[in-house]
Structures are given as structure tokens and as C-alpha cells.
Write a protein that holds these residues in place. Structure first.
Motif, PDB file in Angstrom:
ATOM      1  N   GLN A  37       6.296  14.184  -5.129  1.00  0.00           N
ATOM      2  CA  GLN A  37       7.626  14.515  -4.611  1.00  0.00           C
ATOM      3  C   GLN A  37       8.761  14.202  -5.562  1.00  0.00           C
ATOM      4  OE1 GLN A  37       7.968  12.495  -0.836  1.00  0.00           O
ATOM      5  NE2 GLN A  37       5.969  13.190  -0.170  1.00  0.00           N
ATOM      6  N   ALA A  95      -3.871  -0.841   1.910  1.00  0.00           N
ATOM      7  CA  ALA A  95      -4.409  -0.169   0.723  1.00  0.00           C
ATOM      8  C   ALA A  95      -4.076   1.320   0.762  1.00  0.00           C
ATOM      9  CB  ALA A  95      -5.917  -0.387   0.651  1.00  0.00           C
ATOM     10  N   LEU A  96      -4.198   1.901   1.961  1.00  0.00           N
ATOM     11  CA  LEU A  96      -3.895   3.314   2.127  1.00  0.00           C
ATOM     12  C   LEU A  96      -2.426   3.599   1.824  1.00  0.00           C
ATOM     13  CD1 LEU A  96      -6.305   5.037   3.583  1.00  0.00           C
ATOM     14  CD2 LEU A  96      -4.390   5.744   5.019  1.00  0.00           C
ATOM     15  N   ALA A  97      -1.548   2.725   2.298  1.00  0.00           N
ATOM     16  CA  ALA A  97      -0.109   2.910   2.085  1.00  0.00           C
ATOM     17  C   ALA A  97       0.211   2.881   0.589  1.00  0.00           C
ATOM     18  CB  ALA A  97       0.674   1.831   2.819  1.00  0.00           C
ATOM     19  N   LEU A  98      -0.450   1.983  -0.142  1.00  0.00           N
ATOM     20  CA  LEU A  98      -0.208   1.899  -1.587  1.00  0.00           C
ATOM     21  C   LEU A  98      -0.687   3.171  -2.281  1.00  0.00           C
ATOM     22  CD1 LEU A  98       0.558   0.432  -4.192  1.00  0.00           C
ATOM     23  CD2 LEU A  98      -1.648  -0.742  -4.113  1.00  0.00           C
ATOM     24  N   ALA A  99      -1.912   3.597  -1.950  1.00  0.00           N
ATOM     25  CA  ALA A  99      -2.454   4.809  -2.577  1.00  0.00           C
ATOM     26  C   ALA A  99      -1.566   6.012  -2.264  1.00  0.00           C
ATOM     27  CB  ALA A  99      -3.881   5.047  -2.087  1.00  0.00           C
ATOM     28  N   ALA A 155      -4.730   5.878  -7.586  1.00  0.00           N
ATOM     29  CA  ALA A 155      -4.701   6.085  -6.133  1.00  0.00           C
ATOM     30  C   ALA A 155      -6.117   6.326  -5.603  1.00  0.00           C
ATOM     31  CB  ALA A 155      -3.787   7.264  -5.789  1.00  0.00           C
ATOM     32  N   GLU A 195       5.564  -1.278  -1.822  1.00  0.00           N
ATOM     33  CA  GLU A 195       4.119  -1.480  -1.672  1.00  0.00           C
ATOM     34  C   GLU A 195       3.569  -2.351  -2.808  1.00  0.00           C
ATOM     35  OE1 GLU A 195       2.210  -0.886   0.819  1.00  0.00           O
ATOM     36  OE2 GLU A 195       3.731   0.182   1.979  1.00  0.00           O
ATOM     37  N   ILE A 214      -8.233   3.175  -5.475  1.00  0.00           N
ATOM     38  CA  ILE A 214      -7.889   2.330  -4.325  1.00  0.00           C
ATOM     39  C   ILE A 214      -8.574   2.869  -3.066  1.00  0.00           C
ATOM     40  CG2 ILE A 214      -6.009   1.583  -2.799  1.00  0.00           C
ATOM     41  CD1 ILE A 214      -4.173   1.669  -5.316  1.00  0.00           C
ATOM     42  N   LEU A 215      -8.480   4.187  -2.881  1.00  0.00           N
ATOM     43  CA  LEU A 215      -9.105   4.797  -1.702  1.00  0.00           C
ATOM     44  C   LEU A 215     -10.621   4.606  -1.727  1.00  0.00           C
ATOM     45  CD1 LEU A 215      -6.991   8.082  -1.529  1.00  0.00           C
ATOM     46  CD2 LEU A 215      -6.792   6.073  -0.060  1.00  0.00           C
ATOM     47  N   LEU A 233       7.180   2.985  -3.046  1.00  0.00           N
ATOM     48  CA  LEU A 233       6.141   2.501  -3.963  1.00  0.00           C
ATOM     49  C   LEU A 233       6.495   1.111  -4.493  1.00  0.00           C
ATOM     50  CD1 LEU A 233       3.495   2.815  -5.377  1.00  0.00           C
ATOM     51  CD2 LEU A 233       4.601   4.219  -7.125  1.00  0.00           C
ATOM     52  N   LEU A 251       4.584   4.412 -13.606  1.00  0.00           N
ATOM     53  CA  LEU A 251       3.744   5.469 -13.019  1.00  0.00           C
ATOM     54  C   LEU A 251       4.502   6.787 -12.920  1.00  0.00           C
ATOM     55  CD1 LEU A 251       1.633   3.744 -10.229  1.00  0.00           C
ATOM     56  CD2 LEU A 251       0.874   4.647 -12.425  1.00  0.00           C
ATOM     57  N   ALA A 295       1.610   6.011  -1.451  1.00  0.00           N
ATOM     58  CA  ALA A 295       2.913   5.878  -2.120  1.00  0.00           C
ATOM     59  C   ALA A 295       2.819   6.337  -3.572  1.00  0.00           C
ATOM     60  CB  ALA A 295       3.397   4.435  -2.034  1.00  0.00           C
ATOM     61  N   ILE A 296       1.692   6.038  -4.216  1.00  0.00           N
ATOM     62  CA  ILE A 296       1.493   6.478  -5.603  1.00  0.00           C
ATOM     63  C   ILE A 296       1.424   8.006  -5.649  1.00  0.00           C
ATOM     64  CG2 ILE A 296      -0.118   6.490  -7.557  1.00  0.00           C
ATOM     65  CD1 ILE A 296      -0.942   3.617  -6.643  1.00  0.00           C
ATOM     66  N   LEU A 297       0.641   8.596  -4.737  1.00  0.00           N
ATOM     67  CA  LEU A 297       0.510  10.053  -4.703  1.00  0.00           C
ATOM     68  C   LEU A 297       1.862  10.713  -4.397  1.00  0.00           C
ATOM     69  CD1 LEU A 297      -2.894  10.297  -2.790  1.00  0.00           C
ATOM     70  CD2 LEU A 297      -2.495  10.664  -5.234  1.00  0.00           C
ATOM     71  N   ASP A 298       2.604  10.148  -3.440  1.00  0.00           N
ATOM     72  CA  ASP A 298       3.898  10.722  -3.054  1.00  0.00           C
ATOM     73  C   ASP A 298       4.871  10.723  -4.225  1.00  0.00           C
ATOM     74  OD1 ASP A 298       2.978  11.143  -0.556  1.00  0.00           O
ATOM     75  OD2 ASP A 298       4.088   9.524   0.407  1.00  0.00           O
ATOM     76  N   VAL A 299       4.886   9.608  -4.949  1.00  0.00           N
ATOM     77  CA  VAL A 299       5.809   9.517  -6.084  1.00  0.00           C
ATOM     78  C   VAL A 299       5.514  10.619  -7.089  1.00  0.00           C
ATOM     79  CG1 VAL A 299       6.024   8.173  -8.216  1.00  0.00           C
ATOM     80  CG2 VAL A 299       6.705   7.167  -6.061  1.00  0.00           C
ATOM     81  N   LYS A 300       4.225  10.851  -7.350  1.00  0.00           N
ATOM     82  CA  LYS A 300       3.890  11.876  -8.342  1.00  0.00           C
ATOM     83  C   LYS A 300       4.111  13.288  -7.800  1.00  0.00           C
ATOM     84  CE  LYS A 300       2.747  10.949 -12.035  1.00  0.00           C
ATOM     85  NZ  LYS A 300       3.619  10.557 -13.174  1.00  0.00           N
ATOM     86  N   PRO A 325      10.576   7.979  -1.911  1.00  0.00           N
ATOM     87  CA  PRO A 325       9.195   7.695  -2.319  1.00  0.00           C
ATOM     88  C   PRO A 325       9.133   6.607  -3.402  1.00  0.00           C
ATOM     89  CG  PRO A 325       9.626  10.064  -2.336  1.00  0.00           C
ATOM     90  CD  PRO A 325      10.951   9.383  -2.165  1.00  0.00           C
ATOM     91  N   LYS A 351     -11.770   1.149  -0.695  1.00  0.00           N
ATOM     92  CA  LYS A 351     -11.722   0.890   0.743  1.00  0.00           C
ATOM     93  C   LYS A 351     -12.764   1.702   1.511  1.00  0.00           C
ATOM     94  CE  LYS A 351      -9.238  -1.798   2.322  1.00  0.00           C
ATOM     95  NZ  LYS A 351      -9.452  -3.276   2.384  1.00  0.00           N
TER      96      LYS A 351
END
Lengths: 204, 204
Positions: free
Chosen positions: A59, A46-50, B50, B19, B53-54, B16, B38, A52-57, B12, B57
Motif C-alpha cells: 500500500q 505474529a500474524l499482525a506483524l506479517a 513475512a 508491531e 513469520i507465517l 508496522l 523494509l 503489517a509488513i505485507l501492507d507496507v509493501k 500502514p 506459526k
């Protein structure tokens, strides 16, 4: 007899279902399946997905030359000196670049419009990267512009509008051959069809 | 001719897609659609997803009494003094609790097993919340345990195993009726369903 179950779903769970359901093609049933899957999944997943979403936005942005997606200032294609600098292929979306690259039939540059003209949806000429394209054609050693917008109504309309803008600039303007299935989406075309469409492109 | 496009997809973005593709029912095509959606979406929307999701969990866990999902120590149903404390309905998953609550036909407590017995999939008795159920039946004023595991092979096997465990404890053990689904066509019912509907027929 039915009963409201909203108060039985923990607020964070309800919120995740809601956020998933905002994604295209994901209905409330699928959204709740995904949510309950993540609830049970390893925290790591779940952390990896969250993340990855943040990184895409954070970076990923758009190439300042062709508006393809990129991590740096310029995309990998614009940075590649072996690409044919005299050709620009105009597409609607970044996914179209990938589809064309997959065919291996094209070695020039790209320009991503980020949409198509669709006045009924409120998408006008100024919402697309059209002025940026014309500026490139004026300043770069471009000899041919390939209008690879989707072979559907909006894509055709956008191509003809671009043709009108490009005609006075003295470049060759082409469009991939109608080997593409009419009414389809460029992104879904198989590499062979898309490849032959590129080889068979004709003067407009 | 095909060409590897991996290096053209910013890392990135590739991550995503990967994931998303790990989620159940999401293939690589859908994963890439969601990712590019996204990419283009408002940062606020991506951030909300994101964060949701966090939050799920971090904040959501299992009720320490019935193992339904909850934000606090105990779930909303266990905390509700108006629920009938003499009945426990045993289900496989938290989603089953919601399905039953939606009917409004049941006002007792629940116990979520978190799965069903399936030795071929490596799911054994000790992987389910069975000992926790037996402890509750021993210490709480329970008079009836309703085994609402799924009406399929694994659910039946789990129910029969539970029946064996519960029988010595002197509680009534029941299972929801098998029969024709409301709104269905008798003509299309499978022989098993139609057979149980006849066996379970009731005086009008």
C-alpha cells in the motif's frame, strides 16, 4: 567437541532467524531471540506483524511530486493547501521529513532525494531524485530551496552539487544553520537544535 | 514548539512501526528504522520475512513427547534411535536444547518445561510441562533425570520442586555442576560461583 546443530533447528525456524538477521542492526543472536519469541507469541501477534509488513509493501509508495512516503498518489504535505508553496526543503530520506515536521519550524514543501551522492558506494547523481527536483523548481512557484541534506561529508557534497544545479534557475538556495552537530545524522537531532537550525538558515 | 506528526505517517507505516516495537528489545527508534529499511528494501526481501513469520506459526509446533520445537509430531532428537533413551535432560526453553547440543557432551533425550516456577510473575507448577515429565519417567526406561534449569533463583526453585516430585519414582536426579566458567578469571568470579567451585572440586 562441537556438533552441528543445523539439522536440529526446524527449517522454518532457521529460515526466520536468517530473514531477521538480514535486517540492519540485528545480529544472529537477536534474530534467534526474536524468532523464539514469535514462536511462543499469540498467533494473532505474529500474524499482525506479517500482515503489517505485507501492507507496507503493497500500500505504501512514494509521492509522485516530492517522493515522500504516501498511501495515495500525493503525500499529506503536498495535498495540504496551507503549506507555503514557495519553499522546497530537500532531504535525503523520508525519516528526515518527520524529524523536521516535529520541530514545527517549517511550513513549506519537501523533496526527498532518497540518498546522497557517494561514488565510493556506487551512488551517483542519477540515482537520486535530482532531475525531478530541478523540474519542480522550473515549473512550480518556488522562491527558496533549503538544502537540508545531512551535515556530514556526503550530505555536504550533495548540497554543493545541488547548489551548482540550482544557481542558474534564479532561486534562493539556503542551508540550515550549523546549529546541527557536525558529523551527526539529521534524523537524530533534537527538535530544538533542528528548529533553531531552520530559523538561522543562511544564503549560500 | 512541537507538532503532532501522527497524521503525516501513512497508516500502514505507523502500524508496522508499532508491531516491530512490540518485539522484545526493540524500542520505537529501532522499530522505525526497521520499518523504513523494509520500505526501501526489495519487495522480495520483505515478502520472504513475512512468509517466514507465517510459516513458523503454521508449520512449527512442539514435540508431543519432549515439547522441543519441531515441524512434525516428534522432534529430531526424539526420532533419533541412537540417542540414549535412559537419560532425560530437563530445560526451561527450546533455546537451551540448542545450547546443550552445541557442546556435544550429551547424547540423551530432553524435556522442555517452557518456563520456570515464578509465582510473583503468575507462573505456577501447572503452567509448566511437569506432569508430562513425570508421565514420561513412569512409562519410559528412564534411569537419570538431569535438571538443567537455569542456575538462578527461579531455576533453582524449579529444580527443587522437580526433585521432590521425582524422588518417589526411583530415578537418579542430577544437576549440572556449578563452578568457574571456562576461560574466566578466578579474580572476577562472584563469591557464590567460587564457593560452589570449591565445594565441587575434584581429584586430578
Amino acid at each position: 567437541m562441537t556438533v552441528r546443530t543445523d539439522q536440529l533447528i526446524a527449517a522454518p525456524v532457521a529460515r526466520l532467524i536468517e530473514e531477521f538477521a538480514k535486517l540492519p542492526g540485528i545480529g544472529p543472536k537477536t534474530a534467534s531471540r526474536l524468532t523464539f519469541y514469535l514462536l511462543r507469541a499469540e498467533p494473532k501477534q505474529a500474524l499482525a506483524l506479517a500482515q503489517a509488513i505485507l501492507d507496507v509493501k503493497e500500500q505504501v509508495g512514494y509521492c509522485r511530486r516530492c517522493f515522500n512516503i504516501t498511501v495515495g498518489e500525493l503525500c499529506a504535505i503536498c495535498l495540504d493547501p496551507s503549506r507555503d508553496q514557495t519553499k522546497i526543503c530537500v532531504v535525503e530520506e523520508p525519516l528526515d521529513v518527520l524529524a523536521i515536521e516535529r520541530t514545527g519550524a517549517y511550513r513549506g514543501l519537501y523533496h526527498v532525494l532518497h540518498g546522497h551522492i557517494a561514488p565510493l558506494e556506487g551512488i551517483y547523481r542519477e540515482d537520486l531524485k535530482i532531475e525531478e527536483l530541478l523540474a519542480r523548481v522550473r515549473s512550480e512557484p518556488v522562491q527558496e530551496v533549503i538544502l537540508a541534506t545531512n551535515p556530514n561529508t556526503e550530505g555536504e557534497a550533495t548540497a554543493f552539487l545541488l547548489l551548482r544545479d540550482l544557481a542558474p534557475l534564479g532561486v534562493r538556495v539556503t542551508r540550515p544553520a550549523r546549529g546541527l552537530p557536525t558529523g551527526g545524522d539529521l534524523e537524530w537531532a533534537d527538535p530544538e537544535t533542528l528548529g533553531s537550525a531552520f530559523e538561522g538558515r543562511r544564503e549560500l
